[in-house]
Structures are given as structure tokens and as C-alpha cells.
Scaffold this active site. Structure first.
Site, PDB file in Angstrom:
ATOM      1  N   SER A 177      38.220 -15.191  -6.352  1.00  0.00           N
ATOM      2  CA  SER A 177      37.359 -16.172  -7.011  1.00  0.00           C
ATOM      3  C   SER A 177      36.147 -16.415  -6.119  1.00  0.00           C
ATOM      4  O   SER A 177      35.383 -15.487  -5.855  1.00  0.00           O
ATOM      5  CB  SER A 177      38.133 -17.451  -7.305  1.00  0.00           C
ATOM      6  OG  SER A 177      37.350 -18.352  -8.066  1.00  0.00           O
ATOM      7  N   THR A 178      35.981 -17.621  -5.612  1.00  0.00           N
ATOM      8  CA  THR A 178      34.812 -17.959  -4.804  1.00  0.00           C
ATOM      9  C   THR A 178      34.706 -17.031  -3.593  1.00  0.00           C
ATOM     10  O   THR A 178      35.630 -16.932  -2.802  1.00  0.00           O
ATOM     11  CB  THR A 178      34.912 -19.409  -4.313  1.00  0.00           C
ATOM     12  OG1 THR A 178      35.261 -20.257  -5.411  1.00  0.00           O
ATOM     13  CG2 THR A 178      33.594 -19.868  -3.707  1.00  0.00           C
ATOM     14  N   HIS A 203      37.081 -14.289 -10.966  1.00  0.00           N
ATOM     15  CA  HIS A 203      36.611 -15.392 -11.798  1.00  0.00           C
ATOM     16  C   HIS A 203      35.097 -15.311 -11.931  1.00  0.00           C
ATOM     17  O   HIS A 203      34.361 -15.553 -10.981  1.00  0.00           O
ATOM     18  CB  HIS A 203      37.014 -16.740 -11.190  1.00  0.00           C
ATOM     19  CG  HIS A 203      38.497 -16.946 -11.148  1.00  0.00           C
ATOM     20  ND1 HIS A 203      39.096 -17.800 -10.251  1.00  0.00           N
ATOM     21  CD2 HIS A 203      39.504 -16.431 -11.899  1.00  0.00           C
ATOM     22  CE1 HIS A 203      40.410 -17.795 -10.460  1.00  0.00           C
ATOM     23  NE2 HIS A 203      40.676 -16.969 -11.442  1.00  0.00           N
ATOM     24  N   MET A 296      38.864 -20.585  -4.626  1.00  0.00           N
ATOM     25  CA  MET A 296      39.234 -21.997  -4.713  1.00  0.00           C
ATOM     26  C   MET A 296      40.388 -22.160  -5.703  1.00  0.00           C
ATOM     27  O   MET A 296      40.486 -21.441  -6.688  1.00  0.00           O
ATOM     28  CB  MET A 296      38.022 -22.808  -5.194  1.00  0.00           C
ATOM     29  CG  MET A 296      38.275 -24.278  -5.413  1.00  0.00           C
ATOM     30  SD  MET A 296      38.384 -25.162  -3.848  1.00  0.00           S
ATOM     31  CE  MET A 296      38.415 -26.856  -4.466  1.00  0.00           C
ATOM     32  N   ASP A 299      45.110 -20.521  -8.709  1.00  0.00           N
ATOM     33  CA  ASP A 299      45.344 -19.445  -9.662  1.00  0.00           C
ATOM     34  C   ASP A 299      45.850 -18.202  -8.927  1.00  0.00           C
ATOM     35  O   ASP A 299      45.272 -17.770  -7.935  1.00  0.00           O
ATOM     36  CB  ASP A 299      44.058 -19.113 -10.421  1.00  0.00           C
ATOM     37  CG  ASP A 299      44.287 -18.089 -11.525  1.00  0.00           C
ATOM     38  OD1 ASP A 299      45.416 -18.060 -12.079  1.00  0.00           O
ATOM     39  OD2 ASP A 299      43.361 -17.326 -11.829  1.00  0.00           O
TER      40      ASP A 299
END
Length: 361
Positions: A177-178, A203, A296, A299
Site C-alpha cells: 500500500s503506502t 492499493h 498503512m 489489510d
């Protein structure tokens, strides 16, 4: 009762008054302190008066474009930046360039008047802003940063012999993600053409995943493409889950393919790492390797645990090399991880795990 996270100071930089109002309202309802600027020149003045925790940035604006503003911020006093972009062709390329220039994430501008989309937009926007505030940002100079030295994945195999061909019943699943766009770029560049087939959840909003996959395909030895329903998972190929769609692994005999579907947010995301990992636990079991990278939230943590319980080898990126240690940290805390490695060693760890599994079959 858990203590709510402290409010953040967020600067919204967008030339549309309506967008500033909508985004500002979403953030204010989350308890954040919101400031606004109609263009980057005004934004510089706002920053001088009160330094924000996060900047929410449009890229197409008068007087100074968003990329120029981003470069200035990242080279002087780095502040986490989330790009807010429309789903347009030219805007897609500019947003991906912004990630390369130091932006933390991309969110799409909300579709006004569509209540369900506005609710999901508020959830994703809140998560992105919180993630950005926790991210490690570094100063960037005007020149392109040279790549950091890393260990090639080829060192995973002994020097006295070439790596054996990876059979079609092996699969690798990866989630990020991030900070994941850079992490995935480094990881995939280290894989040779005979690497096991990969399926990836990053993401990222719809449209951007296709452009992201194309950019990776240009610089990687393996093939990288956005996943389409029914695509086979095969040696030397990485499939990137499309934005705003869940992607599941399916198996027929010794062959894998992907199923791309709609559905509600899972673990606050679509695509969701948990959806991919859960399906991999069922479809591949001991024949899978799972890796969870910077990001972050949580998930992927539950899904990775399911993979480990099914006999898969699981890997997490270490805290020191993460932009945000949320997803890997949550997976480690759940006992879902077999080994923790810095980003520079994850490609090698994936190949070692795949080779070791072949040896014990």
C-alpha cells in the site's frame, strides 16, 4: 475504550472551489484541521503560516503546476503529499510521475452526487491522509536519485548451477500500500524471466493500476500487466490487481488463473490483500509464497495468516525499509510471517522459498 487518533492539519491545494469544499468537508468530519489554497503560490504562503501534517494536492492548476510544487516541497522541507487526481489519461501519467517524485499515495476526486461513492471516497481519503502522516518522507534533490544498491535475486541460487525452471504449479502473491509503488518497482526489477508467476495487490485507484503496470513492464525483465479476468498466472509474469476490483486466485489442475470481480470494500480496500491471500490459501496451499510490503493499516494480515496455516511460506518487509510499517507490522503481530527481510532481500527470499518447496515435494 481506545483513544481516537489526534487530528491532523491538512492543506487542500486545488483550483476548484467545489472540490476544496467537498474534500475539506470530508476531512473536517474526521476531526482534522483543514486549510485550503486555490493554487501552489497561495499554498506556499499557507505553509509559512502553519506547516501542515499532510498536503492533499491537485496536479493541474494555474500559476504553477502540481508537479513543480511537489518538487519544491520535497527538496526543501519535505511534507507528506497525497495526490488527488481525476480519472483522465494525461492526469494518470502525471500522478504516477508524482509518486516517483515523492508523493505518498494517489486518491481519486470524488464523484459528486453519487452517495455510495462519496461514502467510499471518504473512507479511502481518511485512510490515505492518516497513512501519509505516518510515512517516512525524505528530502529529494532536483536531480534524479540514483537507485539504492540491492542484492540481485539471482544470489538466491548457488553459483555452481543455474536456477531450475519454475513449474507452473508455483505462485507468489504480494501486497503493498503506502510506499508500495517504489517497493514493488525494486522487487520486480530483481526478478529474472524464469521467476514464478506473481499476483500483486497494490492499493491504487482504478485506471492508475494499468498505467503503473505498463511502466513496470518497460523496466522489468519479467512481463508485468494489469490483471484481466481469466488471465493465466505463469512463469515470468506478474499480474497487478486492477484498481476498484477484487482479484482472487483460482486453480485448475496445476494451472493458476485470476478472477477479477466487483464487491464491497474488504479490510477497507478494493482490491484487498486479504481477498487475494485468502483465495491463495485455498487454491495453492503449500505451493504458494506470500509477501507483504510497506503500507498503512491491517489489510493482508489475516489473509497471510491463512496462507501460513495452509503451509505457504510467508515474508514481511522489515520496519527499517518500510515507508509505513502498518501492514507488515500487523501481519507479524498476528504470527502470520515466517521471515522478516529488508526490501533489498525480499526478491531473493521469494526465490529461495520457491526453490526449497520444490526440493521437498
Amino acid at each position: 475504550m481506545s483513544t481516537p487518533p489526534p487530528p491532523l492539519r491538512v492543506l487542500v491545494v486545488d483550483d476548484s472551489a467545489l472540490v476544496r469544499e467537498v474534500l475539506g468537508g470530508m476531512l473536517a468530519r474526521e476531526g482534522h484541521v483543514v486549510d485550503i489554497a486555490a493554487d501552489p503560490i497561495i499554498a506556499f504562503e499557507r505553509i509559512k503560516k502553519a506547516r501542515p501534517d499532510v498536503i492533499l494536492l491537485d496536479l493541474e492548476m494555474p500559476r504553477m503546476d502540481g508537479l513543480t510544487f511537489l518538487r519544491s516541497v520535497m527538496s526543501s522541507d519535505p511534507i507528506p503529499v497525497v495526490v488527488c487526481s481525476a480519472l483522465t489519461g494525461p492526469g494518470t501519467e502525471a500522478a504516477l510521475r508524482a509518486l516517483e517524485e515523492g508523493a505518498i499515495e494517489i486518491v481519486t476526486k470524488p464523484r459528486l452526487g453519487v452517495q455510495g461513492f462519496l461514502e467510499e471516497s471518504a473512507t479511502l481519503l481518511a485512510d490515505s491522509v492518516r497513512a501519509a502522516a505516518r510515512a517516512r518522507v525524505r528530502r529529494r534533490g532536483p536531480a534524479a536519485r540514483p537507485p539504492e544498491p540491492s542484492v540481485s535475486a539471482k544470489v538466491a541460487f548457488p553459483a555452481h548451477g543455474a536456477p531450475p525452471t519454475v513449474s507452473t504449479d508455483r505462485v507468489v502473491v504480494v501486497a503493498a500500500s503506502t510506499g508500495g509503488t517504489e517497493a514493488l518497482g525494486q522487487l520486480l526489477k530483481e526478478l529474472s524471466a524464469d521467476a514464478p508467476g506473481l499476483v500483486i495487490v497494490q492499493h491504487m485507484p482504478e485506471v492508475f493500476t494499468a498505467a503503473f503496470a505498463r511502466r513496470l513492464n518497460e523496466v522489468c525483465t519479467i512481463e508485468v500487466k494489469e490483471a484481466e479476468n481469466g488471465d493465466p498466472v505463469r512463469e515470468g509474469r506478474a499480474l497487478v490487481a486492477p484498481g476498484n476490483r477484487h482479484t482472487r486466485l483460482r486453480r485448475t489442475g496445476t494451472r493458476y488463473s485470476v478472477e477479477v470481480t466487483n464487491g464491497p470494500l474488504v479490510s477497507r480496500h478494493r482490491p484487498s490483500a486479504d481477498v487475494l491471500f485468502w483465495s491463495t490459501a485455498q487454491a495453492a496451499g503449500v505451493n504458494a509464497v506470500g509477501a507483504i510490503l510497506t503500507g498503512m493499516g491491517t489489510d493482508g494480515a489475516d489473509g497471510l495468516l491463512e496462507m501460513k496455516l495452509a503451509g505457504a511460506h510467508t515474508i514481511a518487509q522489515d520496519e527499517a525499509s518500510c515507508v509505513v510499517f502498518g501492514m507488515p507490522g500487523a501481519a507479524i503481530a498476528r504470527g502470520a510471517v515466517c521471515e522478516v527481510q529488508p526490501l533489498s532481500r525480499i526478491a531473493g527470499a521469494i526465490l529461495r522459498a520457491a526453490r526449497a518447496e520444490r526440493a521437498v515435494r
